[in-house]
Design a protein around this motif. Structure first.
Motif, PDB file in Angstrom:
ATOM      1  N   THR A   1       0.827  -1.208   0.000  1.00 44.59           N
ATOM      2  CA  THR A   1       0.000   0.000   0.000  1.00 44.59           C
ATOM      3  C   THR A   1       0.860   1.257   0.000  1.00 44.59           C
ATOM      4  O   THR A   1       0.572   2.225  -0.726  1.00 44.59           O
ATOM      5  N   ALA A   2       1.925   1.261   0.803  1.00 44.74           N
ATOM      6  CA  ALA A   2       2.805   2.429   0.859  1.00 44.74           C
ATOM      7  C   ALA A   2       3.541   2.628  -0.465  1.00 44.74           C
ATOM      8  O   ALA A   2       3.678   3.757  -0.951  1.00 44.74           O
ATOM      9  N   CYS A   3       4.010   1.543  -1.066  1.00 49.47           N
ATOM     10  CA  CYS A   3       4.713   1.654  -2.353  1.00 49.47           C
ATOM     11  C   CYS A   3       3.775   2.158  -3.437  1.00 49.47           C
ATOM     12  O   CYS A   3       4.154   3.012  -4.248  1.00 49.47           O
ATOM     13  N   GLN A   4       2.561   1.636  -3.444  1.00 50.72           N
ATOM     14  CA  GLN A   4       1.596   2.076  -4.447  1.00 50.72           C
ATOM     15  C   GLN A   4       1.207   3.535  -4.252  1.00 50.72           C
ATOM     16  O   GLN A   4       1.140   4.314  -5.204  1.00 50.72           O
TER      17      GLN A   4
ATOM     18  N   VAL B   1       4.263  10.498  -6.421  1.00 46.25           N
ATOM     19  CA  VAL B   1       5.426  10.933  -7.212  1.00 46.25           C
ATOM     20  C   VAL B   1       5.040  11.120  -8.681  1.00 46.25           C
ATOM     21  O   VAL B   1       5.444  12.102  -9.330  1.00 46.25           O
ATOM     22  N   SER B   2       4.241  10.194  -9.213  1.00 48.77           N
ATOM     23  CA  SER B   2       3.800  10.328 -10.605  1.00 48.77           C
ATOM     24  C   SER B   2       2.913  11.550 -10.791  1.00 48.77           C
ATOM     25  O   SER B   2       2.995  12.237 -11.820  1.00 48.77           O
ATOM     26  N   LEU B   3       2.080  11.826  -9.802  1.00 49.02           N
ATOM     27  CA  LEU B   3       1.199  12.995  -9.895  1.00 49.02           C
ATOM     28  C   LEU B   3       2.002  14.290  -9.898  1.00 49.02           C
ATOM     29  O   LEU B   3       1.708  15.223 -10.682  1.00 49.02           O
ATOM     30  N   ILE B   4       3.035  14.357  -9.060  1.00 47.40           N
ATOM     31  CA  ILE B   4       3.893  15.551  -9.035  1.00 47.40           C
ATOM     32  C   ILE B   4       4.637  15.701 -10.363  1.00 47.40           C
ATOM     33  O   ILE B   4       4.731  16.801 -10.931  1.00 47.40           O
ATOM     34  N   GLY B   5       5.177  14.597 -10.878  1.00 49.10           N
ATOM     35  CA  GLY B   5       5.865  14.660 -12.158  1.00 49.10           C
ATOM     36  C   GLY B   5       4.945  15.044 -13.299  1.00 49.10           C
ATOM     37  O   GLY B   5       5.331  15.809 -14.197  1.00 49.10           O
ATOM     38  N   PHE B   6       3.714  14.533 -13.272  1.00 49.94           N
ATOM     39  CA  PHE B   6       2.753  14.887 -14.318  1.00 49.94           C
ATOM     40  C   PHE B   6       2.418  16.376 -14.277  1.00 49.94           C
ATOM     41  O   PHE B   6       2.324  17.029 -15.325  1.00 49.94           O
ATOM     42  N   ALA B   7       2.252  16.919 -13.068  1.00 50.69           N
ATOM     43  CA  ALA B   7       2.009  18.364 -12.953  1.00 50.69           C
ATOM     44  C   ALA B   7       3.204  19.169 -13.468  1.00 50.69           C
ATOM     45  O   ALA B   7       3.043  20.227 -14.100  1.00 50.69           O
ATOM     46  N   GLY B   8       4.416  18.671 -13.234  1.00 49.01           N
ATOM     47  CA  GLY B   8       5.604  19.350 -13.751  1.00 49.01           C
ATOM     48  C   GLY B   8       5.681  19.320 -15.260  1.00 49.01           C
ATOM     49  O   GLY B   8       6.124  20.295 -15.897  1.00 49.01           O
ATOM     50  N   ILE B   9       5.248  18.200 -15.881  1.00 55.45           N
ATOM     51  CA  ILE B   9       5.250  18.131 -17.350  1.00 55.45           C
ATOM     52  C   ILE B   9       4.283  19.153 -17.928  1.00 55.45           C
ATOM     53  O   ILE B   9       4.577  19.832 -18.929  1.00 55.45           O
ATOM     54  N   ILE B  10       3.116  19.285 -17.313  1.00 50.28           N
ATOM     55  CA  ILE B  10       2.158  20.288 -17.784  1.00 50.28           C
ATOM     56  C   ILE B  10       2.735  21.693 -17.629  1.00 50.28           C
ATOM     57  O   ILE B  10       2.608  22.539 -18.530  1.00 50.28           O
TER      58      ILE B  10
ATOM     59  N   LEU C   1      -0.516  -2.194 -12.777  1.00 51.35           N
ATOM     60  CA  LEU C   1       0.518  -2.392 -13.797  1.00 51.35           C
ATOM     61  C   LEU C   1       0.256  -1.514 -15.019  1.00 51.35           C
ATOM     62  O   LEU C   1       1.187  -0.921 -15.583  1.00 51.35           O
ATOM     63  N   THR C   2      -1.002  -1.409 -15.420  1.00 52.82           N
ATOM     64  CA  THR C   2      -1.340  -0.569 -16.573  1.00 52.82           C
ATOM     65  C   THR C   2      -1.009   0.900 -16.321  1.00 52.82           C
ATOM     66  O   THR C   2      -0.421   1.581 -17.163  1.00 52.82           O
ATOM     67  N   SER C   3      -1.384   1.396 -15.142  1.00 50.12           N
ATOM     68  CA  SER C   3      -1.086   2.794 -14.817  1.00 50.12           C
ATOM     69  C   SER C   3       0.415   3.031 -14.721  1.00 50.12           C
ATOM     70  O   SER C   3       0.914   4.086 -15.134  1.00 50.12           O
ATOM     71  N   GLY C   4       1.146   2.062 -14.179  1.00 55.88           N
ATOM     72  CA  GLY C   4       2.599   2.216 -14.107  1.00 55.88           C
ATOM     73  C   GLY C   4       3.234   2.304 -15.480  1.00 55.88           C
ATOM     74  O   GLY C   4       4.133   3.126 -15.719  1.00 55.88           O
TER      75      GLY C   4
ATOM     76  N   LEU D   1      10.615  12.214 -12.388  1.00 57.05           N
ATOM     77  CA  LEU D   1       9.687  11.854 -11.308  1.00 57.05           C
ATOM     78  C   LEU D   1       8.546  10.976 -11.825  1.00 57.05           C
ATOM     79  O   LEU D   1       8.152  10.003 -11.155  1.00 57.05           O
ATOM     80  N   THR D   2       8.019  11.302 -12.982  1.00 55.10           N
ATOM     81  CA  THR D   2       6.957  10.477 -13.551  1.00 55.10           C
ATOM     82  C   THR D   2       7.450   9.074 -13.861  1.00 55.10           C
ATOM     83  O   THR D   2       6.744   8.079 -13.625  1.00 55.10           O
ATOM     84  N   LEU D   3       8.661   8.970 -14.365  1.00 49.85           N
ATOM     85  CA  LEU D   3       9.243   7.664 -14.658  1.00 49.85           C
ATOM     86  C   LEU D   3       9.453   6.849 -13.389  1.00 49.85           C
ATOM     87  O   LEU D   3       9.130   5.653 -13.336  1.00 49.85           O
ATOM     88  N   ILE D   4       9.977   7.486 -12.345  1.00 45.92           N
ATOM     89  CA  ILE D   4      10.205   6.786 -11.080  1.00 45.92           C
ATOM     90  C   ILE D   4       8.876   6.334 -10.465  1.00 45.92           C
ATOM     91  O   ILE D   4       8.747   5.217  -9.945  1.00 45.92           O
ATOM     92  N   GLY D   5       7.873   7.208 -10.506  1.00 48.11           N
ATOM     93  CA  GLY D   5       6.565   6.831  -9.978  1.00 48.11           C
ATOM     94  C   GLY D   5       5.958   5.656 -10.727  1.00 48.11           C
ATOM     95  O   GLY D   5       5.345   4.767 -10.124  1.00 48.11           O
ATOM     96  N   GLY D   6       6.120   5.613 -12.046  1.00 47.64           N
ATOM     97  CA  GLY D   6       5.619   4.481 -12.813  1.00 47.64           C
ATOM     98  C   GLY D   6       6.324   3.180 -12.464  1.00 47.64           C
ATOM     99  O   GLY D   6       5.692   2.119 -12.383  1.00 47.64           O
TER     100      GLY D   6
END
Length: 261
Positions: free
Chosen positions: A4-7, A13-22, A119-122, A184-189
């Protein structure tokens, strides 16, 4: 680290990276004017993916969008496409990962379904981060090429004198934001893909199956050995006592002393 913690950490982390890409895609400072040979200037130029801006020493800034599409360089259009694809994939990744979170229970969704969605979201986050990193890197490579070409053209044949007539551009803040956000998005995935292994049910356990005897009535001795097995409707059932086996007809025809009490 628990599943649960890893997920959850991978999702954040992916959400922060996605906001940075935008943010990097919308920023105007992808390339800024190089002030190495002219540190004091009245006009400062910087460009983005969608428009170019001019900032005067008085503080007034004027921006003008690119009014043409076919007239833009092919590299700039490719960078635009990569950043847009990264944003679209990130949107789908966030939508899928929200329903895949283990802390959110929707109906009777099994862990195997959540594992597949995780897995799909990652994978979507990984591809989104790669698109962001490639787009920023392509634009940076284009800047480096134009910078050195401009530097070579600035040198004349008169004793190697430098003429500060042509404007050169260097890396802007948006490039660094894009690199960090893509990473960050890559690491989160990757973390989401790792969490998928913990959500997958263990297939090594076997389900218990109860087996029934083929006969209808089975009698066993106290020692555990099989005395007789009845098959068919014409077979008489026998009851096992310490002294031996008697049929039900014999018990009814020969009364015992206990029947008269």
């Amino acid at each position: 680290m628990s599943v649960t913690a890893c997920q959850g950490l991978g999702f954040v982390v992916s959400l922060i990276g996605f906001a940075g890409i935008i943010a990097a895609t919308c920023m105007d400072q992808w390339s800024t004017q190089d002030l190495y040979n002219n540190p004091v200037t009245a006009v400062f130029n910087y460009q983005g993916l969608w428009r170019s801006c001019v900032r005067e020493s008085s503080g007034f800034t004027e921006c003008r969008g690119y009014l043409t599409l076919l007239g833009l360089p092919a590299m700039l259009q490719a960078v635009r496409a990569l950043m847009i694809v990264g944003i679209v994939l990130g949107v789908f990744g966030i939508l899928v990962s929200i329903f895949a979170l283990k802390c959110i229970r929707i109906g009777s969704m099994e862990d195997s379904a959540k594992a597949k969605m995780t897995l799909t979201s990652g994978i979507l986050f990984i591809i989104s981060g790669i698109c962001g990193i490639i787009g920023v890197s392509v634009f940076a490579n284009m800047l480096v090429t134009n910078f050195w070409m401009s530097t070579a053209n600035m040198y004349s044949s008169m004793g190697g004198m430098v003429q500060t007539v042509q404007t050169r551009y260097t890396f802007g803040a948006a490039l660094f934001v894009g690199w960090v956000a893509g990473g960050l998005t890559l690491i989160g995935g990757v973390m989401m893909c790792i969490a998928c292994r913990g959500l997958t049910p263990d297939e090594s356990t076997y389900k218990a199956v109860s087996y029934h005897a083929s006969g209808q009535n089975v009698a066993y001795k106290p020692g555990g050995f099989k005395a007789s097995t009845g098959f068919g409707s014409n077979t008489r059932n026998k009851k096992i006592y310490d002294g031996g086996a008697r049929t039900e007809d014999e018990e009814q025809s020969h009364p015992t002393k206990y029947d008269y009490v």
